[in-house]
Scaffold this motif. Structure first.
Motif, short mmCIF file in Angstrom:
data_model
loop_
_atom_site.label_atom_id
_atom_site.label_comp_id
_atom_site.label_asym_id
_atom_site.label_seq_id
_atom_site.Cartn_x
_atom_site.Cartn_y
_atom_site.Cartn_z
N UNK A 181 -15.26 -3.15 -9.66
CA UNK A 181 -14.78 -2.19 -8.67
C UNK A 181 -14.46 -2.80 -7.32
N UNK A 182 -14.86 -4.06 -7.09
CA UNK A 182 -14.68 -4.63 -5.74
C UNK A 182 -14.23 -6.09 -5.77
N UNK A 183 -15.00 -6.93 -6.43
CA UNK A 183 -14.67 -8.37 -6.42
C UNK A 183 -13.35 -8.66 -7.12
N UNK A 184 -13.01 -7.85 -8.10
CA UNK A 184 -11.76 -8.08 -8.84
C UNK A 184 -10.52 -7.48 -8.18
N UNK A 185 -10.51 -6.20 -7.82
CA UNK A 185 -9.24 -5.64 -7.33
C UNK A 185 -8.74 -6.25 -6.03
N UNK A 186 -9.62 -6.72 -5.16
CA UNK A 186 -9.15 -7.26 -3.89
C UNK A 186 -8.28 -8.51 -4.09
N UNK A 187 -8.77 -9.59 -4.69
CA UNK A 187 -7.90 -10.76 -4.86
C UNK A 187 -6.72 -10.51 -5.79
N UNK A 188 -6.90 -9.62 -6.77
CA UNK A 188 -5.77 -9.29 -7.64
C UNK A 188 -4.64 -8.66 -6.85
N UNK A 189 -4.97 -7.71 -5.98
CA UNK A 189 -3.93 -7.03 -5.22
C UNK A 189 -3.32 -7.93 -4.15
N UNK A 190 -4.13 -8.80 -3.55
CA UNK A 190 -3.61 -9.73 -2.55
C UNK A 190 -2.59 -10.67 -3.18
N UNK A 191 -2.93 -11.26 -4.31
CA UNK A 191 -2.00 -12.22 -4.92
C UNK A 191 -0.78 -11.49 -5.48
N UNK A 192 -0.96 -10.25 -5.93
CA UNK A 192 0.19 -9.47 -6.39
C UNK A 192 1.18 -9.24 -5.25
N UNK A 193 0.66 -8.91 -4.07
CA UNK A 193 1.51 -8.75 -2.89
C UNK A 193 2.24 -10.05 -2.56
N UNK A 194 1.49 -11.15 -2.53
CA UNK A 194 2.08 -12.43 -2.15
C UNK A 194 3.18 -12.86 -3.11
N UNK A 195 2.92 -12.69 -4.39
CA UNK A 195 3.87 -13.16 -5.40
C UNK A 195 5.07 -12.23 -5.49
N UNK A 196 4.81 -10.91 -5.38
CA UNK A 196 5.90 -9.95 -5.45
C UNK A 196 5.96 -9.23 -6.79
N UNK A 197 4.83 -8.62 -7.20
CA UNK A 197 4.78 -7.89 -8.47
C UNK A 197 5.30 -6.48 -8.23
#
Length: 406
Positions: free
Chosen positions: A141-157
């Motif tokens: 609920x916390x450790x996973x969604x944060x870095x997942x969403x950050x890298x998704x933003x950076x990459x452009x998903x």
């Protein structure tokens, strides 16, 4: 190497650090079997540092004499056959890494911090809406969604693909869900990322995929399609999975080791100290393949023959008494390490290390400020490991949040 006294590395071990203690006691370079592969394991800090920087040890697969006999479909095989900058050396490595460097400069990360804080605040709000007296899995609920969403933003998903992408990466990051981490899931992820790259070609945006598609190399050429895809896949998976482990491990350490959280809350130690001590004490990566001897070399009195592989033991090096003293097994924010090797060393030093540190620091400070009564829901001994040789963490991190601070 012979099979005499060869250690078998168990991906499902319930005592990684105990295994590493035995490996270090056996020597600086120890013959082991890892997912069916016979390799040397660099067990101690000084040995690992030598391996990471030795000019006659290469990540290029062509130097591994037994590469054709490696079992297919394993975590090790996936890593060593990766065609991105991960396994490139010299000029080729610099050529592939150069286009990524601008995305991870201090200036770019400073600009990214407000977005990381925004995503973190939304997650804190979501946690606060959950029953305060019921267990919540902080990994999921916390450790996973944060870095997942950050890298998704950076990459452009694109938003249209995020639900399916999250379903697949749930499995890769081992946070539960409807799928297990299997070769079929990895292939589905591979196909989906390929589709996303193709869409970005037709519809550019302000993101890393677009940058990589349009950016020319210094010699005037472009990344090949294979190189572009391998780079994006590496950035997406490596750009969040290890950070999930880092944040999970840090939460676990702070909750299960007495008095450490109070040092942070009292301002006696910065949250950055908690990040660095976690990286040393409970490295997000347990073992990482592979470097190969280009010719016979001797390291710490052990002869490695040409063509033999060496496995990096990051979690073991982080608790080496030879580097950190007799208290190396203790998590202690008041005695921060002078340095660690959890992000590697030399030309292959992790490009995303500053981003991982930033995400973890923001996540920890927000969490422990928001929930002053947060407590573990189970004992440390009840936490199940990830069941993989590469990642070092637990499959869950259940906590009782308690009421949100007013």
């Amino acid at each position: 190497m012979t099979d005499h006294s060869r250690f078998i590395l168990d991906p499902a071990t319930s005592d990684l650090h105990g295994d590493d203690d035995r490996l270090r006691a056996a020597g600086p370079l120890v013959p082991v079997t890892a997912e069916g592969v016979h390799t040397w394991a660099a067990t101690r800090y000084s040995t690992l540092l030598a391996v990471l920087t030795h000019p006659d040890l290469s990540r290029e697969l062509r130097y591994w004499k037994d590469r054709d006999s490696a079992p297919p479909g394993t975590a090790i095989t996936r890593i060593v056959t990766d065609t991105s900058l991960l396994n490139a050396e010299g000029d080729e490595h610099r050529r592939l890494r150069a286009p990524l460097t601008p995305a991870f400069t201090p200036r770019r990360l400073k600009g990214l911090r407000p977005r990381i804080e925004e995503l973190t605040a939304a997650l804190i709000d979501r946690l606060a809406a959950m029953p305060p007296d019921q267990p919540v899995d902080m990994r999921k609920e916390y450790a996973y969604p944060l870095p997942r969403d950050v890298i998704s933003d950076m990459i452009g998903i694109p938003v249209a693909h995020q639900d399916r992408l999250h379903e697949l990466t749930d499995a890769v990051a081992q946070v539960g869900g409807s799928l297990d981490d299997t070769p079929d899931v990895r292939q589905a992820l591979h196909v989906l990322l390929g589709r996303i790259i193709d869409e970005r070609r037709d519809s550019p945006g302000e993101d890393l995929i677009t940058d990589l598609i349009t950016l020319r190399e210094q010699d005037g050429g472009r990344l090949t399609n294979e190189e572009l895809f391998a780079t994006i896949e590496l950035l997406f998976i490596a750009g969040h999975v290890t950070t999930v482990n880092l944040i999970t491990n840090a939460i676990g350490a702070l909750l299960h080791v007495p008095d450490q959280v109070e040092l942070l809350r009292a301002g006696k130690c910065p949250y950055s100290a908690a990040v660095e001590e976690t990286l040393r004490w409970d490295s997000p990566i347990a073992y990482f393949p592979m470097r190969y001897a280009r010719r016979d070399v001797e390291i710490d009195g052990v002869r490695v023959r040409a063509g033999e592989p060496v496995l990096a033991c990051f979690a073991s090096a982080g608790r080496d008494p030879g580097q950190y003293g007799e208290d190396a097994h203790l998590f202690d924010l008041t005695d921060p390490p002078a340095g660690h090797l959890s992000f590697g060393h030399g030309p292959h030093f992790c490009l995303g290390a500053p981003l991982a540190r930033l995400e973890a620091e923001v996540a920890l400070s927000a969490l422990f400020d928001a929930f002053p009564e947060i407590a573990p829901a189970v004992s440390a001994e009840e936490l199940r490991p990830l069941d993989t040789l590469l990642g070092n963490s637990t499959r869950t991190m259940p906590v009782l949040l308690g009421p949100r601070a007013q």
